[in-house]
Structures are given as structure tokens and as C-alpha cells.
Design an enzyme around this catalytic site. Structure first.
Site: not given
Length: 497
Positions: A186, A421, A474
Site C-alpha cells: 500500500s 483490490d 489489498h
């Protein structure tokens, strides 16, 4: 040579050998950092665990906290891997608890009981020595006695993390010769390449100890404002979340530019896209959402304090919710300037789809904190999944040039994406890796795990690989632990994935 001389030389040899053994024994991992037991776990650790603080600024009392696990395979030879969760502001114990740490956490059957811990068969410590670092200072258990240190940004975070690594390898000198990799997901799409660049510069400048840096991994990571911002609409269309008609309308109205929503017609069409996808779990569109019932007093205390303050964006709420995620923001952080946190974006609305109760309960238990050598809650406050203490500035710009410079310098890079994601869609990562213009040396193909197609990969010149993980969200190892361990192991070994 006389017998007396031979005896004397033998004694000297024995003395030097014993002295070297003493040196090896004393110059090794600090015993004070050793974790001997963890409440909730019965049995013996399959490898050694260490944790504690590394002071990177004595004058400020600036301390970064880590949890280190030796490899269960061959710690003296296996790579050392640094793991960083994103945010900015999220603790890397997120990865420890929910993704690839040594334990699986079972919810307690009784209220107010600690989770039960079971060994994780897909822990990344199966094949590597791994450091979970709470960074920057102010995140997780890391703290400073000077609150001005909580005003930070990309570059300062990279400098501080590099300072941590230099001191950590001095504390654990037996690992200095091991191959070293940096990994994260991320917003760590910024942390990883900026830190890697600091390490490379340090090595070139003769900074000691020299780090045996070999490469890096980034999972569903932010990289560049245009590529990240333009990824969502094509992803939503490709996944069948919006109609062909809406896709054509929004593409026409926005002229294919979803990075900057300009004009009333573009905003209206883009809002329709958000309306169609708003109720989905942005971290994995196949998964249900965890919905908090309300912001009761208990709920408020259990959430990061940062969730209770901000909200400075003119975007409508559905757009704000999609823009920002658990390891959070997608579009906002890649613009220069301060990175808003969840509280800034959602005001009085709960964080969508997130349930961090297990980690919050476990890491705030006094016995656990004592076992893992953290400061007490009375000294540094409660552990939060994502901190509200920081004023964080995105000041490193696009990551494209960082990736280009690192890969052209011979360092290996794996850019991997869970293909479900919606927070940082694979479409953006695929596009920016392609944009580097490297020659394709391994054509797009399926990769296999457990005799099944686990995703798709494309290999480029200059040691760059792009990889998708089928059905993952994710936080890839959270959804596909076996497959994650497979590609992780192969990458570290230098094997074909």
C-alpha cells in the site's frame, strides 16, 4: 621446525580460535531482546523471536520499535527481509497479525480473554529472517520524547528507517552478510523504494555497516498520481462492476482522465461509478464488509484517534470512501503536501469494512506488551492499527524514477497485486511497470501454486517482475497465504515464479 616451536604455534592457534569463538558469541543478537514466551501460545517457538527499541536520536529520545523473527529454515544463510505496512501511519504488526506472521490468531471464546495463537504454516519466517518495523516514529509502539518528530514525511521516514537498519545490523552482526530485501504494501509503495534508495546511496558512500541489499517487493503499492488515479474506472469496468454504457460515458466526459476530476459532467459520471461500487469492500470486492454498528464511546476509543478529527476534501463522501483505505489513501497521498488520514476524510462515519479487534485487544494487553518489550500504555499510549499522531507530508513525488534507478542499478524488484483490490487496483501497477519501457523477457503467463493457476506474471529486463494473485485483495497474504508464501520464496531464491 623444532617440537617446542610446533607446540608453541599450536597453543597460539588454539588461543586465537578460542578468542574468535568468544568474539562470535559476544557479537551477536542481544539476549535482552529475546522473547521467551507469549501469553496465548502454548508450545515452543520454531525459531528465535526478538523485539525492542532502537534509538535513532538520543537527543530527542526518538525510538523505533521492531519485532524480529529468525528463519525457521536456515537463519545464518536465509535472507533478512524488512516488512513495512503502509498508511502512512499504520503499524507493521498489521502484517504480523493478519498476513504473514508466525501465528494465526483465534478469537477467544470468552469476552475479555486473549486470542489463542497457533503456528501459521504459511508464515514468511518459514524461509526468511523477517523484521516487522513500526515506522515512522509515532506509529504503533514507536515513539519520541519530542513531539515535533511526529511532523514528518516520505524523505525523513526513509532517512530514519535507514538509521534504524544501520543500528539494527550492528546489534545483530551475524546477519550482516545475509542477503537483504525490503518489502511492504500500500503506502509502503512509497516507503520501500525511497528507503531502498537511501540504502544504495549509503552503501556507495561507504556508510558502515554495509548492507547486503539485493532487492525489494511491493504489494498493491501506490506509485504515481496519474497511474494510480486512472486505475479505478478501468478496473471497475473489467470486473463487471459498472455497465459498458457508464464506462463509455465516464470515459468520454472525463476524456480518460480520472486522476483529476474536472467539469460537472465528468464529476456526475464519476459519481455514478462510485454509486455502483460504494457498498463493496474496497480491499477485496469478493469479501463482505465488516460494519461497525455506531460510533459509541467504546467504538471511538477502539479506533485510531486520527479518525476523530479531519475531513478536508471537497469530494463527495462516496468518492472519499473509495479514495482512501486501510493502509490508506490511494489518490491523495501521491499529491505533494500533507496526507489526510481517515478522520479527515470520513468525519463521523466509521471506517468501511475494517475489523482490527483482534490486533487491538492483543497488542494492548499489559502482559503481551511486557513480553514483547514495549513501553507501557501509561508512557506512550494505546497501540492503534493506524496512528492519529502524525502530520505526514508526501514529499518524494512519483516513485517511477525511484524504481527505474533501482532496477537499472541491478536490484531485483517484484511488484505484486491482489487482483480483486479496488483500493490500489492491479490495473495501475500493471500500467506503470509497463511504462518503464523495459523489454519483455517473460511473456504474460499463468503462474502455478499447489498445481493451480494462482495468478499471472510478466517479466521484464533489468530484474523487474509484475505479478497478480488471483482472488486476493489489498493485503495479499491475508487472503491467499499459501500462494503468497510460494511467490515470496521463489523470488527470494531467485527462482522463476
Amino acid at each position: 621446525m623444532s617440537i617446542i616451536t610446533m607446540v608453541w604455534l599450536m597453543k597460539v592457534f588454539v588461543f586465537v580460535t578460542l578468542l574468535s569463538l568468544v568474539f562470535v558469541i559476544t557479537e551477536s543478537a542481544p539476549e535482552s531482546a529475546l522473547i521467551t514466551k507469549l501469553p496465548g501460545f502454548e508450545g515452543t517457538f520454531p525459531s528465535k523471536h526478538y523485539s525492542g527499541y532502537v534509538t535513532i536520536d538520543k537527543e530527542h529520545g526518538k525510538n523505533l520499535w521492531y519485532y524480529f523473527i529468525e528463519s525457521e529454515k536456515n537463519p545464518s544463510k536465509d535472507p533478512v527481509v524488512l516488512w513495512l505496512n503502509g498508511g502512512p501511519g499504520c503499524s507493521s504488526m498489521d502484517g504480523f497479525v493478519y498476513e504473514h506472521g508466525p501465528f494465526n490468531f483465534e478469537l477467544p471464546k470468552k469476552n475479555n480473554s486473549l486470542p489463542l495463537l497457533h503456528l501459521n504454516p504459511y508464515s514468511w519466517s518459514k524461509v526468511s529472517n523477517i523484521i516487522y518495523l513500526d515506522s515512522p516514529v509515532g506509529v504503533g509502539f514507536s515513539y519520541s520524547n519530542n513531539k515535533s518528530d511526529y511532523i514528518t514525511g516520505d524523505i525523513k521516514t526513509a532517512v530514519d528507517s535507514h538509521a534504524f537498519l544501520l543500528k539494527w545490523f550492528q546489534m545483530f552482526p551475524e546477519f550482516q552478510s545475509n542477503p537483504f530485501f525490503i518489502s511492504g504494501e500500500s503506502y509502503a509503495g512509497v516507503y520501500v523504494p525511497t528507503l531502498a534508495s537511501e540504502v544504495v546511496i549509503g552503501n556507495k558512500n561507504g556508510v558502515k555497516p554495509a548492507l547486503n541489499f539485493k532487492g525489494y517487493l511491493v504489494g498493491n503499492g501506490v506509485a504515481d498520481p496519474k497511474f494510480d488515479g486512472n486505475a479505478f474506472v478501468p478496473f471497475a469496468h473489467g470486473m463487471g462492476l459498472i455497465s459498458d454504457e457508464l464506462f463509455e460515458n465516464v470515459t468520454k466526459a472525463c476524456k480518460g482522465n480520472f486522476y483529476e476530476i474536472e467539469g460537472l459532467e465528468c464529476e456526475e459520471q464519476y459519481t455514478k461509478v462510485n454509486d455502483d461500487t460504494n457498498q463493496l469492500n474496497i480491499y477485496n470486492i469478493l469479501e463482505p464488509c465488516y460494519h461497525g454498528t455506531s460510533l459509541s464511546a467504546f467504538d471511538i476509543r477502539s479506533l485510531p484517534s486520527s479518525l476523530l478529527q479531519l475531513g478536508k476534501t471537497e469530494k463527495r463522501l462516496p468518492i472519499r470512501k473509495r479514495m482512501f483505505g486501510r493502509a490508506w489513501p490511494v489518490r491523495a497521498p501521491v499529491h505533494p503536501g500533507i496526507v489526510p488520514s481517515w478522520s479527515q476524510l470520513l468525519a463521523d462515519v466509521t471506517v468501511p469494512c475494517i475489523d482490527d479487534r483482534v490486533a487491538t485487544a492483543w497488542l494492548n494487553d499489559p502482559e503481551i506488551r511486557k513480553a514483547i518489550h514495549t513501553k507501557e500504555e501509561s508512557e506512550i499510549g494505546r497501540w492503534e492499527l493506524c496512528s492519529g499522531k502524525l502530520s505526514f507530508y508526501h514529499d518524494a513525488g512519483s516513485m517511477i524514477d525511484f524504481h527505474r534507478n533501482l532496477t537499472l542499478s541491478g536490484y531485483r524488484a517484484l511488484i505484486y497485486s491482489g487482483d480483486h483490490d479496488m483500493c490500489v487496483p492491479f490495473t495501475g501497477s500493471e500500467a506503470w511497470t509497463k511504462s518503464l519501457g523495459y523489454k519483455v523477457i517473460d511473456e504474460w503467463r499463468a503462474w502455478i501454486s499447489n498445481d493451480q493457476v494462482a495468478g499471472y506474471t510478466q517479466g521484464y529486463a533489468n530484474n523487474l517482475t509484475f505479478l497478480t494473485i488471483k482472488g486476493a485483495g489489498h493485503t495479499v497474504p491475508e487472503y491467499k497465504p499459501r500462494e503468497a508464501l510460494d511467490f515470496y520464496s521463489r523470488f527470494l531464491e531467485g527462482s522463476k515464479i
